[in-house]
Design a protein around this motif. Structure first.
Motif, PDB file in Angstrom:
ATOM      1  N   ILE A  97      46.580  67.010  24.068  1.00 60.68           N
ATOM      2  CA  ILE A  97      45.212  66.486  24.045  1.00 60.68           C
ATOM      3  C   ILE A  97      44.606  66.606  22.645  1.00 60.68           C
ATOM      4  O   ILE A  97      43.861  65.735  22.205  1.00 60.68           O
ATOM      5  CB  ILE A  97      44.312  67.173  25.120  1.00 60.68           C
ATOM      6  CG1 ILE A  97      42.959  66.462  25.244  1.00 60.68           C
ATOM      7  CG2 ILE A  97      44.093  68.633  24.811  1.00 60.68           C
ATOM      8  CD1 ILE A  97      43.010  65.197  26.011  1.00 60.68           C
ATOM      9  N   PHE A  98      44.953  67.659  21.914  1.00 61.58           N
ATOM     10  CA  PHE A  98      44.451  67.807  20.542  1.00 61.58           C
ATOM     11  C   PHE A  98      45.068  66.761  19.614  1.00 61.58           C
ATOM     12  O   PHE A  98      44.406  66.252  18.711  1.00 61.58           O
ATOM     13  CB  PHE A  98      44.715  69.212  20.011  1.00 61.58           C
ATOM     14  CG  PHE A  98      43.868  70.280  20.649  1.00 61.58           C
ATOM     15  CD1 PHE A  98      42.845  69.986  21.533  1.00 61.58           C
ATOM     16  CD2 PHE A  98      44.105  71.620  20.370  1.00 61.58           C
ATOM     17  CE1 PHE A  98      42.074  70.973  22.123  1.00 61.58           C
ATOM     18  CE2 PHE A  98      43.345  72.622  20.963  1.00 61.58           C
ATOM     19  CZ  PHE A  98      42.330  72.292  21.828  1.00 61.58           C
ATOM     20  N   TRP A  99      46.350  66.459  19.845  1.00 60.55           N
ATOM     21  CA  TRP A  99      46.976  65.379  19.073  1.00 60.55           C
ATOM     22  C   TRP A  99      46.221  64.076  19.328  1.00 60.55           C
ATOM     23  O   TRP A  99      45.952  63.304  18.400  1.00 60.55           O
ATOM     24  CB  TRP A  99      48.445  65.219  19.448  1.00 60.55           C
ATOM     25  CG  TRP A  99      49.349  66.281  18.905  1.00 60.55           C
ATOM     26  CD1 TRP A  99      49.917  67.300  19.614  1.00 60.55           C
ATOM     27  CD2 TRP A  99      49.799  66.430  17.562  1.00 60.55           C
ATOM     28  NE1 TRP A  99      50.700  68.073  18.790  1.00 60.55           N
ATOM     29  CE2 TRP A  99      50.646  67.560  17.518  1.00 60.55           C
ATOM     30  CE3 TRP A  99      49.577  65.723  16.390  1.00 60.55           C
ATOM     31  CZ2 TRP A  99      51.268  67.991  16.354  1.00 60.55           C
ATOM     32  CZ3 TRP A  99      50.202  66.154  15.220  1.00 60.55           C
ATOM     33  CH2 TRP A  99      51.030  67.269  15.209  1.00 60.55           C
ATOM     34  N   GLY A 100      45.877  63.829  20.582  1.00 58.98           N
ATOM     35  CA  GLY A 100      45.128  62.628  20.935  1.00 58.98           C
ATOM     36  C   GLY A 100      43.769  62.579  20.249  1.00 58.98           C
ATOM     37  O   GLY A 100      43.345  61.523  19.751  1.00 58.98           O
ATOM     38  N   LEU A 101      43.096  63.722  20.204  1.00 60.06           N
ATOM     39  CA  LEU A 101      41.796  63.789  19.522  1.00 60.06           C
ATOM     40  C   LEU A 101      41.955  63.524  18.026  1.00 60.06           C
ATOM     41  O   LEU A 101      41.122  62.826  17.426  1.00 60.06           O
ATOM     42  CB  LEU A 101      41.135  65.150  19.758  1.00 60.06           C
ATOM     43  CG  LEU A 101      40.617  65.388  21.172  1.00 60.06           C
ATOM     44  CD1 LEU A 101      40.191  66.850  21.347  1.00 60.06           C
ATOM     45  CD2 LEU A 101      39.466  64.452  21.492  1.00 60.06           C
ATOM     46  N   MET A 102      43.007  64.075  17.444  1.00 59.89           N
ATOM     47  CA  MET A 102      43.259  63.843  16.016  1.00 59.89           C
ATOM     48  C   MET A 102      43.513  62.355  15.748  1.00 59.89           C
ATOM     49  O   MET A 102      43.041  61.810  14.747  1.00 59.89           O
ATOM     50  CB  MET A 102      44.452  64.677  15.529  1.00 59.89           C
ATOM     51  CG  MET A 102      44.225  66.183  15.566  1.00 59.89           C
ATOM     52  SD  MET A 102      42.812  66.723  14.566  1.00 59.89           S
ATOM     53  CE  MET A 102      43.303  66.225  12.941  1.00 59.89           C
ATOM     54  N   LYS A 104      42.288  59.855  17.499  1.00 63.06           N
ATOM     55  CA  LYS A 104      40.990  59.179  17.605  1.00 63.06           C
ATOM     56  C   LYS A 104      40.172  59.362  16.330  1.00 63.06           C
ATOM     57  O   LYS A 104      39.548  58.430  15.829  1.00 63.06           O
ATOM     58  CB  LYS A 104      40.196  59.697  18.809  1.00 63.06           C
ATOM     59  CG  LYS A 104      40.756  59.282  20.132  1.00 63.06           C
ATOM     60  CD  LYS A 104      40.627  57.796  20.350  1.00 63.06           C
ATOM     61  CE  LYS A 104      41.180  57.421  21.709  1.00 63.06           C
ATOM     62  NZ  LYS A 104      41.422  56.007  21.846  1.00 63.06           N
ATOM     63  N   ILE A 105      40.167  60.587  15.818  1.00 62.35           N
ATOM     64  CA  ILE A 105      39.417  60.866  14.590  1.00 62.35           C
ATOM     65  C   ILE A 105      39.976  60.044  13.430  1.00 62.35           C
ATOM     66  O   ILE A 105      39.231  59.394  12.699  1.00 62.35           O
ATOM     67  CB  ILE A 105      39.431  62.381  14.274  1.00 62.35           C
ATOM     68  CG1 ILE A 105      38.590  63.136  15.304  1.00 62.35           C
ATOM     69  CG2 ILE A 105      38.952  62.642  12.846  1.00 62.35           C
ATOM     70  CD1 ILE A 105      38.767  64.641  15.270  1.00 62.35           C
ATOM     71  N   LYS A 106      41.281  60.047  13.255  1.00 64.32           N
ATOM     72  CA  LYS A 106      41.914  59.299  12.160  1.00 64.32           C
ATOM     73  C   LYS A 106      41.685  57.792  12.314  1.00 64.32           C
ATOM     74  O   LYS A 106      41.605  57.078  11.331  1.00 64.32           O
ATOM     75  CB  LYS A 106      43.418  59.590  12.093  1.00 64.32           C
ATOM     76  CG  LYS A 106      43.755  61.015  11.721  1.00 64.32           C
ATOM     77  CD  LYS A 106      43.398  61.317  10.297  1.00 64.32           C
ATOM     78  CE  LYS A 106      43.846  62.711   9.916  1.00 64.32           C
ATOM     79  NZ  LYS A 106      43.392  63.110   8.590  1.00 64.32           N
ATOM     80  N   SER A 107      41.583  57.329  13.567  1.00 62.23           N
ATOM     81  CA  SER A 107      41.360  55.902  13.823  1.00 62.23           C
ATOM     82  C   SER A 107      39.964  55.455  13.414  1.00 62.23           C
ATOM     83  O   SER A 107      39.737  54.270  13.159  1.00 62.23           O
ATOM     84  CB  SER A 107      41.550  55.590  15.311  1.00 62.23           C
ATOM     85  OG  SER A 107      42.875  55.809  15.692  1.00 62.23           O
ATOM     86  N   THR A 108      39.016  56.381  13.358  1.00 63.80           N
ATOM     87  CA  THR A 108      37.641  56.020  13.021  1.00 63.80           C
ATOM     88  C   THR A 108      37.276  56.351  11.574  1.00 63.80           C
ATOM     89  O   THR A 108      36.196  55.977  11.123  1.00 63.80           O
ATOM     90  CB  THR A 108      36.651  56.726  13.968  1.00 63.80           C
ATOM     91  OG1 THR A 108      36.827  58.139  13.863  1.00 63.80           O
ATOM     92  CG2 THR A 108      36.864  56.286  15.403  1.00 63.80           C
TER      93      THR A 108
END
Length: 176
Positions: A97-102, A104-108
Motif C-alpha cells: 500500500i505504501f508503494w501504491g501511495l508513492m 500516486k505521489i510521483k504521478s502528481t
C-alpha cells in the motif's frame, strides 16, 4: 460533440500477500497486472451516438474495448497508463500500500515522465477536437481519465466530476 470517458474493467489480481515487499516484487506484480484477466460487465452506451472510439493499447483496456464497442477502434499509445515506477527508490522494502501511495505521489509531481505524459495527452485531445467527427468514446485508465477530465474542462467542456473514476461507467462531457 460529446466525449465519453470509460475506465477499463476491473482487473482480477490480488495484491501481494507479504507484509513487506521490494521494488522488484512491486515491479513483477505490475507486470502480472498488465496481462491479468478482467471482470467483464455491462456498460450503458446510450449516453451518446459514439461515432469514434479511441482506446489504450494495454491489455485491460483492449479487452474492455472488445467487450463494449463493436465498431472500428483507434488504438492510441498516448492513452496508456502513466508509468512512474522508474522514479521509485529501488532499495526499500515496505508494505504494498505504501508503494501504491508513492506511485500516486510521483504521478502528481512535476517530473520528466509526467511532463511528457501531459504533453502527449494534450496534443491528442487537441487533434481529436480539431477532427471533430461526432461523439467520441475514450477507453483508458483511471489516472489518464483524471487528466483528460481536467483538460476537457479547461477547453470549456462540462460533465460529471470524479476523483477516481468508477469501472463500467461512462463519464460524458459536452461543450454547449
Amino acid at each position: 460533440m460529446k466525449i465519453g470517458l470509460l475506465r477499463h474493467f476491473k482487473v482480477k489480481l490480488k495484491f501481494p500477500g507479504k507484509v513487506l515487499v521490494t521494488y522488484d516484487e512491486v515491479f513483477n506484480w505490475y507486470e502480472k497486472y498488465g496481462t491479468a484477466d478482467i471482470e467483464v460487465k455491462h456498460v450503458d452506451l446510450s449516453g451518446g451516438d459514439w461515432k469514434k472510439c479511441y482506446a489504450s493499447p494495454l491489455f485491460r483496456a483492449k479487452k474492455t474495448t472488445e467487450a463494449v464497442y463493436k465498431k472500428e477502434v483507434s488504438v492510441i499509445n498516448e492513452l496508456k497508463e502513466l508509468d512512474v515506477l522508474p522514479l521509485l527508490n529501488k532499495k526499500r522494502r515496505m508494505p504494498f500500500i505504501f508503494w501504491g501511495l508513492m506511485l500516486k505521489i510521483k504521478s502528481t509531481q512535476r517530473n520528466y515522465i509526467t511532463d511528457e505524459f501531459e504533453s502527449k495527452i494534450s496534443a491528442f485531445l487537441d487533434q481529436m477536437l480539431k477532427d471533430n467527427s461526432g461523439d467520441v468514446l475514450i477507453i483508458s485508465h483511471g489516472f489518464v481519465m483524471t487528466f483528460i477530465q481536467k483538460e476537457l474542462k479547461k477547453k470549456g467542456f462540462k460533465g460529471a466530476s470524479f476523483l477516481v473514476p468508477n469501472y463500467n461507467r461512462i463519464y460524458i462531457y459536452e461543450k454547449k
